[in-house]
Write a protein that holds these residues in place. Structure first.
Motif, mmCIF file in Angstrom:
data_model
loop_
_atom_site.group_PDB
_atom_site.id
_atom_site.type_symbol
_atom_site.label_atom_id
_atom_site.label_comp_id
_atom_site.label_asym_id
_atom_site.label_seq_id
_atom_site.Cartn_x
_atom_site.Cartn_y
_atom_site.Cartn_z
ATOM 1 N N GLY A 87 -9.050 -3.413 -0.448
ATOM 2 C CA GLY A 87 -8.272 -2.182 -0.488
ATOM 3 C C GLY A 87 -6.791 -2.410 -0.336
ATOM 4 O O GLY A 87 -6.047 -1.478 -0.001
ATOM 5 N N GLY A 88 -6.330 -3.638 -0.592
ATOM 6 C CA GLY A 88 -4.917 -3.948 -0.441
ATOM 7 C C GLY A 88 -4.110 -3.591 -1.673
ATOM 8 O O GLY A 88 -4.637 -3.438 -2.777
ATOM 9 N N ASP A 89 -2.799 -3.468 -1.473
ATOM 10 C CA ASP A 89 -1.870 -3.165 -2.565
ATOM 11 C C ASP A 89 -1.060 -4.378 -2.991
ATOM 12 O O ASP A 89 -0.349 -4.316 -4.000
ATOM 13 C CB ASP A 89 -0.900 -2.053 -2.150
ATOM 14 N N GLY A 90 -1.125 -5.440 -2.233
ATOM 15 C CA GLY A 90 -0.368 -6.635 -2.586
ATOM 16 C C GLY A 90 -0.574 -7.730 -1.565
ATOM 17 O O GLY A 90 -1.255 -7.548 -0.553
ATOM 18 N N VAL A 91 0.016 -8.885 -1.859
ATOM 19 C CA VAL A 91 -0.127 -10.065 -1.004
ATOM 20 C C VAL A 91 1.257 -10.587 -0.666
ATOM 21 O O VAL A 91 2.086 -10.802 -1.560
ATOM 22 C CB VAL A 91 -0.939 -11.167 -1.707
ATOM 23 N N VAL A 92 1.518 -10.789 0.619
ATOM 24 C CA VAL A 92 2.779 -11.366 1.074
ATOM 25 C C VAL A 92 2.529 -12.770 1.614
ATOM 26 O O VAL A 92 1.395 -13.147 1.909
ATOM 27 C CB VAL A 92 3.440 -10.487 2.153
ATOM 28 N N ALA A 93 3.611 -13.528 1.726
ATOM 29 C CA ALA A 93 3.555 -14.904 2.243
ATOM 30 C C ALA A 93 2.550 -15.753 1.465
ATOM 31 O O ALA A 93 1.832 -16.566 2.042
ATOM 32 C CB ALA A 93 3.228 -14.903 3.737
ATOM 33 N N ALA A 94 2.496 -15.530 0.142
ATOM 34 C CA ALA A 94 1.571 -16.299 -0.691
ATOM 35 C C ALA A 94 2.123 -17.700 -0.902
ATOM 36 O O ALA A 94 3.254 -17.870 -1.354
ATOM 37 C CB ALA A 94 1.372 -15.601 -2.029
ATOM 38 N N GLU A 95 1.327 -18.678 -0.591
ATOM 39 C CA GLU A 95 1.736 -20.080 -0.713
ATOM 40 C C GLU A 95 0.882 -20.771 -1.769
ATOM 41 O O GLU A 95 -0.338 -20.818 -1.663
ATOM 42 C CB GLU A 95 1.592 -20.802 0.630
ATOM 43 N N THR A 118 -7.879 -10.759 9.374
ATOM 44 C CA THR A 118 -7.161 -11.965 9.808
ATOM 45 C C THR A 118 -5.902 -12.102 8.976
ATOM 46 O O THR A 118 -5.801 -11.584 7.865
ATOM 47 C CB THR A 118 -8.025 -13.219 9.610
ATOM 48 N N SER A 119 -4.938 -12.822 9.525
ATOM 49 C CA SER A 119 -3.709 -13.103 8.783
ATOM 50 C C SER A 119 -3.023 -14.297 9.422
ATOM 51 O O SER A 119 -3.319 -14.668 10.561
ATOM 52 C CB SER A 119 -2.765 -11.895 8.778
ATOM 53 N N ALA A 120 -2.091 -14.875 8.661
ATOM 54 C CA ALA A 120 -1.266 -15.970 9.180
ATOM 55 C C ALA A 120 0.130 -15.486 9.526
ATOM 56 O O ALA A 120 1.053 -16.273 9.661
ATOM 57 C CB ALA A 120 -1.203 -17.103 8.154
ATOM 58 N N LEU A 121 0.288 -14.156 9.671
ATOM 59 C CA LEU A 121 1.597 -13.589 9.953
ATOM 60 C C LEU A 121 2.005 -13.837 11.399
ATOM 61 O O LEU A 121 1.179 -13.768 12.310
ATOM 62 C CB LEU A 121 1.584 -12.084 9.681
ATOM 63 N N SER A 122 3.292 -14.077 11.597
ATOM 64 C CA SER A 122 3.823 -14.154 12.949
ATOM 65 C C SER A 122 3.963 -12.738 13.510
ATOM 66 O O SER A 122 3.824 -11.739 12.793
ATOM 67 C CB SER A 122 5.185 -14.843 12.935
ATOM 68 N N THR A 123 4.251 -12.662 14.803
ATOM 69 C CA THR A 123 4.439 -11.348 15.425
ATOM 70 C C THR A 123 5.586 -10.593 14.780
ATOM 71 O O THR A 123 5.491 -9.395 14.494
ATOM 72 C CB THR A 123 4.690 -11.517 16.926
ATOM 73 N N GLY A 124 6.695 -11.301 14.532
ATOM 74 C CA GLY A 124 7.848 -10.667 13.896
ATOM 75 C C GLY A 124 7.551 -10.197 12.491
ATOM 76 O O GLY A 124 7.978 -9.113 12.083
ATOM 77 N N ALA A 125 6.797 -11.009 11.722
ATOM 78 C CA ALA A 125 6.438 -10.624 10.359
ATOM 79 C C ALA A 125 5.518 -9.412 10.358
ATOM 80 O O ALA A 125 5.658 -8.504 9.526
ATOM 81 C CB ALA A 125 5.771 -11.800 9.650
ATOM 82 N N PHE A 126 4.580 -9.378 11.290
ATOM 83 C CA PHE A 126 3.658 -8.244 11.401
ATOM 84 C C PHE A 126 4.430 -6.958 11.697
ATOM 85 O O PHE A 126 4.202 -5.909 11.075
ATOM 86 C CB PHE A 126 2.637 -8.529 12.500
ATOM 87 N N ALA A 127 5.368 -7.036 12.637
ATOM 88 C CA ALA A 127 6.147 -5.857 12.996
ATOM 89 C C ALA A 127 7.042 -5.415 11.842
ATOM 90 O O ALA A 127 7.209 -4.219 11.598
ATOM 91 C CB ALA A 127 6.998 -6.160 14.230
ATOM 92 N N ALA A 128 7.612 -6.382 11.104
ATOM 93 C CA ALA A 128 8.496 -6.037 9.985
ATOM 94 C C ALA A 128 7.733 -5.329 8.874
ATOM 95 O O ALA A 128 8.222 -4.358 8.289
ATOM 96 C CB ALA A 128 9.165 -7.303 9.449
ATOM 97 N N ILE A 129 6.528 -5.782 8.572
ATOM 98 C CA ILE A 129 5.724 -5.153 7.527
ATOM 99 C C ILE A 129 5.361 -3.725 7.912
ATOM 100 O O ILE A 129 5.437 -2.800 7.100
ATOM 101 C CB ILE A 129 4.463 -5.999 7.262
#
Length: 312
Positions: free
Chosen positions: A100-108, A21-32
């Motif tokens: 198994g992640g390498d980092g966290v984005v959009a951390a609030e 699961t994630s709170a990423l938008s479609t654009g954010a998902f594609a950019a990553i």
């Protein structure tokens, strides 16, 4: 720091089902994905701390002898807040590593009073864990406030986030005789004590943020937000006198440069092959054969062919 039981159960369920699961938008998902990362799940870290709001204006009554004496600002570092932030972030990165992640984005990061007792504060960080598709892995998971598009721009320009940091400082000043005169004046003018208070608190929080950046191995910091909260309170050193307290907070992500191969060119020069006159004759034939052909376009092509002569 070990994960709380509820977090372990939540992560185990995600690993059993194989879904994320994630709170990423479609654009954010594609950019990553465009910069070689994949989301692996939403992660969270929280900690409830008791934070004592202790401060001392250190007022000694000196302005009774010199009524024109300016107010003095006393600055404090908020170590309890920093310890709470670290606890929440450590649990966030522990969840990221467990997936198994390498980092966290959009951390609030949010700080709010605990529902049953406002003298306790809950520090909470929520973000999306990501994993690099290549063989290179960071030594420890990074954390950053940048959304997917911001993270992608950072990485594509040779930078990597290091850690989400918070610089906090508190300034305290006693309302002296001069402060009271200036703040109650009928004419426009500066209240020197309060100016010194807010400037000192902001400068101290910025210095604290810069110190954290250097200690974590960052080259710089990208600011996410800054806030200043000023309140008036009774002075415990005197009777019927007041203090002003300013809490300054600076939130940002430390970043570091890394070596990367030269970026591929974003544009491609295209040189058409063949004679220009042949291409113009083909366009002329298309215009003449179409029932919607533009007479002005036909005239322009004919004139251009005449101008080329035998040079086209």
């Amino acid at each position: 720091m070990g994960l709380p039981p509820a977090a372990r159960e939540r992560l185990a369920g995600a690993q059993r089902t194989g879904t994320w699961t994630s709170a990423l938008s479609t654009g954010a998902f594609a950019a990553i994905r465009a910069v070689g990362f994949e989301p692996v799940g939403q992660v969270m870290g929280s900690a409830v701390y008791q934070i004592w709001n202790v401060y001392d204006c250190r007022y000694s009554g000196a302005d009774l002898l010199n009524r024109g004496a300016p107010a003095r600002t006393v600055l404090y570092g908020l170590d309890g807040y920093d310890a709470a932030r670290r606890s929440a972030l450590e649990r966030l990165t522990a969840e990221c590593a467990a997936l198994g992640g390498d980092g966290v984005v959009a951390a609030e990061l949010t700080v709010a009073p605990f529902p049953t007792d406002p003298s306790y504060l809950e520090f909470k960080v929520i973000g999306t864990a990501v994993r690099a598709r290549g063989p290179v892995r960071p030594k420890r998971p990074f954390t950053c406030h940048l959304d997917g598009q911001g993270f992608a721009k950072l990485v594509s320009n040779g930078w990597i986030p290091v850690e989400l940091l918070v610089g906090m400082a508190r300034g305290v000043t006693h309302d002296t005789f001069l402060t009271n005169v200036q703040s109650n004046s009928w004419s426009n003018g500066e209240v020197e004590g309060w100016s010194s208070l807010v400037q000192g608190a902001r400068s101290s929080s910025r210095r604290r943020l810069a110190q954290l950046v250097r200690s974590r191995g960052g080259d710089g910091v990208i600011l996410a937000a800054g806030s200043l909260v000023v309140r008036e309170t009774a002075c415990w050193r005197t009777v019927d006198q007041r203090d002003h307290v300013a809490d300054s907070t600076m939130i940002g992500t430390s970043v570091a440069a890394f070596h990367r191969a030269p970026a591929e060119p974003r544009t491609l020069a295209v040189l058409p092959l063949g004679r220009r006159s042949d291409r113009l004759r083909a366009r002329l034939a298309a215009v003449e054969s179409s029932p919607y052909g533009d007479p002005l376009e036909r005239t322009r092509i004919v004139e251009e062919l005449r101008g080329l002569g035998q040079q086209g």
